[in-house]
Scaffold this motif. Sequence first.
Motif, PDB file in Angstrom:
ATOM      1  N   MET A   1       0.992  -1.158  -0.254  1.00 32.89           N
ATOM      2  CA  MET A   1      -0.166  -0.112   0.070  1.00 32.89           C
ATOM      3  C   MET A   1       0.659   1.123  -0.201  1.00 32.89           C
ATOM      4  O   MET A   1       0.357   2.108  -0.263  1.00 32.89           O
ATOM      5  CB  MET A   1      -1.066   0.031   1.204  1.00 32.89           C
ATOM      6  N   ASP A   2       2.207   1.197   0.556  1.00 35.61           N
ATOM      7  CA  ASP A   2       2.936   2.125   0.322  1.00 35.61           C
ATOM      8  C   ASP A   2       3.271   2.851  -1.026  1.00 35.61           C
ATOM      9  O   ASP A   2       3.138   3.977  -1.063  1.00 35.61           O
ATOM     10  CB  ASP A   2       4.422   1.979   1.029  1.00 35.61           C
TER      11      ASP A   2
ATOM     12  N   LYS B   1       1.881   6.607  -2.678  1.00 37.96           N
ATOM     13  CA  LYS B   1       2.760   7.600  -3.492  1.00 37.96           C
ATOM     14  C   LYS B   1       2.207   7.780  -4.692  1.00 37.96           C
ATOM     15  O   LYS B   1       2.599   8.978  -5.264  1.00 37.96           O
ATOM     16  CB  LYS B   1       4.361   6.816  -3.679  1.00 37.96           C
ATOM     17  N   ILE B   2       1.716   6.925  -5.365  1.00 39.63           N
ATOM     18  CA  ILE B   2       1.293   6.966  -6.924  1.00 39.63           C
ATOM     19  C   ILE B   2       0.174   7.839  -6.808  1.00 39.63           C
ATOM     20  O   ILE B   2      -0.082   8.772  -7.728  1.00 39.63           O
ATOM     21  CB  ILE B   2       0.897   5.865  -7.540  1.00 39.63           C
ATOM     22  N   LEU B   3      -0.829   7.654  -5.721  1.00 40.66           N
ATOM     23  CA  LEU B   3      -2.043   8.598  -5.905  1.00 40.66           C
ATOM     24  C   LEU B   3      -1.682  10.135  -5.580  1.00 40.66           C
ATOM     25  O   LEU B   3      -2.292  10.909  -6.088  1.00 40.66           O
ATOM     26  CB  LEU B   3      -2.994   8.097  -4.809  1.00 40.66           C
TER      27      LEU B   3
ATOM     28  N   VAL C   1       0.261  16.151 -10.041  1.00 40.66           N
ATOM     29  CA  VAL C   1       0.187  16.329 -11.559  1.00 40.66           C
ATOM     30  C   VAL C   1      -1.126  16.972 -11.932  1.00 40.66           C
ATOM     31  O   VAL C   1      -1.117  17.892 -12.628  1.00 40.66           O
ATOM     32  CB  VAL C   1       0.304  14.904 -12.296  1.00 40.66           C
ATOM     33  N   LEU C   2      -2.286  16.671 -11.477  1.00 40.81           N
ATOM     34  CA  LEU C   2      -3.505  17.234 -11.547  1.00 40.81           C
ATOM     35  C   LEU C   2      -3.633  18.471 -11.243  1.00 40.81           C
ATOM     36  O   LEU C   2      -4.399  19.160 -11.846  1.00 40.81           O
ATOM     37  CB  LEU C   2      -4.921  16.176 -11.237  1.00 40.81           C
ATOM     38  N   VAL C   3      -3.271  18.729 -10.133  1.00 43.55           N
ATOM     39  CA  VAL C   3      -3.015  20.228  -9.569  1.00 43.55           C
ATOM     40  C   VAL C   3      -2.215  21.025 -10.559  1.00 43.55           C
ATOM     41  O   VAL C   3      -2.814  22.527 -10.957  1.00 43.55           O
ATOM     42  CB  VAL C   3      -2.506  20.149  -8.102  1.00 43.55           C
TER      43      VAL C   3
END
Length: 66
Positions: A1-2, A6-8, A14-16
Amino acid sequence: MDGLGKILILIGIVLVIVGILWTVIGRLPGDFVFKKGNTTVYFPVMTSIVISIILSLVFFILGKFK
């Protein structure tokens, strides 16, 4: 899950950045707007190219760190 966390976070950043660029860059000279009556059609061609180049550079740089 780590790794997933990090990917999320990276996708969120990137979206911001894309959102900020979209509002700052706005309508570039290569963007097409067609207006007729009550209908407006907007084709952000140049804006899409600029964002594509920026994202390509970001993902290229991130790929170097793996």
